[in-house]
Design a protein around this motif. Structure first.
Motif, PDB file in Angstrom:
ATOM      1  N   LYS A 160      49.058  62.483  -0.338  1.00  0.00           N
ATOM      2  CA  LYS A 160      49.356  63.880  -0.608  1.00  0.00           C
ATOM      3  C   LYS A 160      49.869  64.570   0.653  1.00  0.00           C
ATOM      4  O   LYS A 160      49.454  64.250   1.763  1.00  0.00           O
ATOM      5  CB  LYS A 160      48.117  64.600  -1.118  1.00  0.00           C
ATOM      6  CG  LYS A 160      47.669  64.083  -2.463  1.00  0.00           C
ATOM      7  CD  LYS A 160      46.755  65.046  -3.131  1.00  0.00           C
ATOM      8  CE  LYS A 160      46.153  64.485  -4.392  1.00  0.00           C
ATOM      9  NZ  LYS A 160      46.965  63.680  -5.214  1.00  0.00           N
TER      10      LYS A 160
ATOM     11  N   VAL B  10      52.103  71.383  -3.016  1.00  0.00           N
ATOM     12  CA  VAL B  10      51.299  70.183  -2.807  1.00  0.00           C
ATOM     13  C   VAL B  10      51.992  69.087  -3.600  1.00  0.00           C
ATOM     14  O   VAL B  10      52.279  69.256  -4.795  1.00  0.00           O
ATOM     15  CB  VAL B  10      49.843  70.366  -3.280  1.00  0.00           C
ATOM     16  CG1 VAL B  10      49.061  69.074  -3.105  1.00  0.00           C
ATOM     17  CG2 VAL B  10      49.178  71.504  -2.515  1.00  0.00           C
TER      18      VAL B  10
ATOM     19  N   ASP C  96      52.633  64.596  -4.133  1.00  0.00           N
ATOM     20  CA  ASP C  96      52.160  63.228  -3.944  1.00  0.00           C
ATOM     21  C   ASP C  96      53.397  62.381  -3.690  1.00  0.00           C
ATOM     22  O   ASP C  96      54.302  62.337  -4.526  1.00  0.00           O
ATOM     23  CB  ASP C  96      51.416  62.749  -5.189  1.00  0.00           C
ATOM     24  CG  ASP C  96      50.659  61.453  -4.959  1.00  0.00           C
ATOM     25  OD1 ASP C  96      50.620  60.978  -3.815  1.00  0.00           O
ATOM     26  OD2 ASP C  96      50.119  60.913  -5.933  1.00  0.00           O
TER      27      ASP C  96
ATOM     28  N   GLU D  68      52.490  68.488  -7.403  1.00  0.00           N
ATOM     29  CA  GLU D  68      51.177  68.766  -7.987  1.00  0.00           C
ATOM     30  C   GLU D  68      50.972  70.256  -8.207  1.00  0.00           C
ATOM     31  O   GLU D  68      50.358  70.653  -9.181  1.00  0.00           O
ATOM     32  CB  GLU D  68      50.071  68.186  -7.116  1.00  0.00           C
ATOM     33  CG  GLU D  68      50.112  66.673  -7.109  1.00  0.00           C
ATOM     34  CD  GLU D  68      48.816  66.062  -6.648  1.00  0.00           C
ATOM     35  OE1 GLU D  68      47.902  66.783  -6.218  1.00  0.00           O
ATOM     36  OE2 GLU D  68      48.729  64.823  -6.721  1.00  0.00           O
TER      37      GLU D  68
END
Length: 94
Positions: free
Chosen positions: A2, A50, A52, A36
């Motif tokens: 992340k 955010v 990934d 995300e």
């Protein structure tokens, strides 16, 4: 892994939100990066995402691409979950 993306919008693209987001989402998908969450802020940064990502190079490629498209600037930081932090604490103490 992340990552937190801290972003600033180029003034030319700030009013063209749908175009900017569409271009960015297409590039993220091509690089294998999954969004995300997206948060718009007031202050030093215009947005915080955010994501990934499959590897750090994908995040770097996106940041470079974003700037070269004139969309704005992004600062990226790896984001660790609580378990990873606890493991790091144990490793640091050993």
């Amino acid at each position: 892994m992340k990552y937190v993306l801290l972003g600033n919008l180029n003034t030319e693209w700030a009013s063209r939100q749908a175009d900017r987001v569409g271009k960015a989402k297409a590039k993220l998908e091509k690089l294998g990066i999954k969004i995300e969450s997206i948060h718009y802020t007031q202050g030093h940064y215009d947005f915080i995402d955010v994501v990934d990502a499959p590897n750090p190079q994908a995040v770097l490629a996106f940041s470079v691409w974003y700037a070269t498209q004139g969309l704005g600037r992004i600062q990226s930081m790896p984001a660790f979950d609580a378990k990873s932090f606890e493991t790091a604490l144990k490793d640091a103490a050993a």
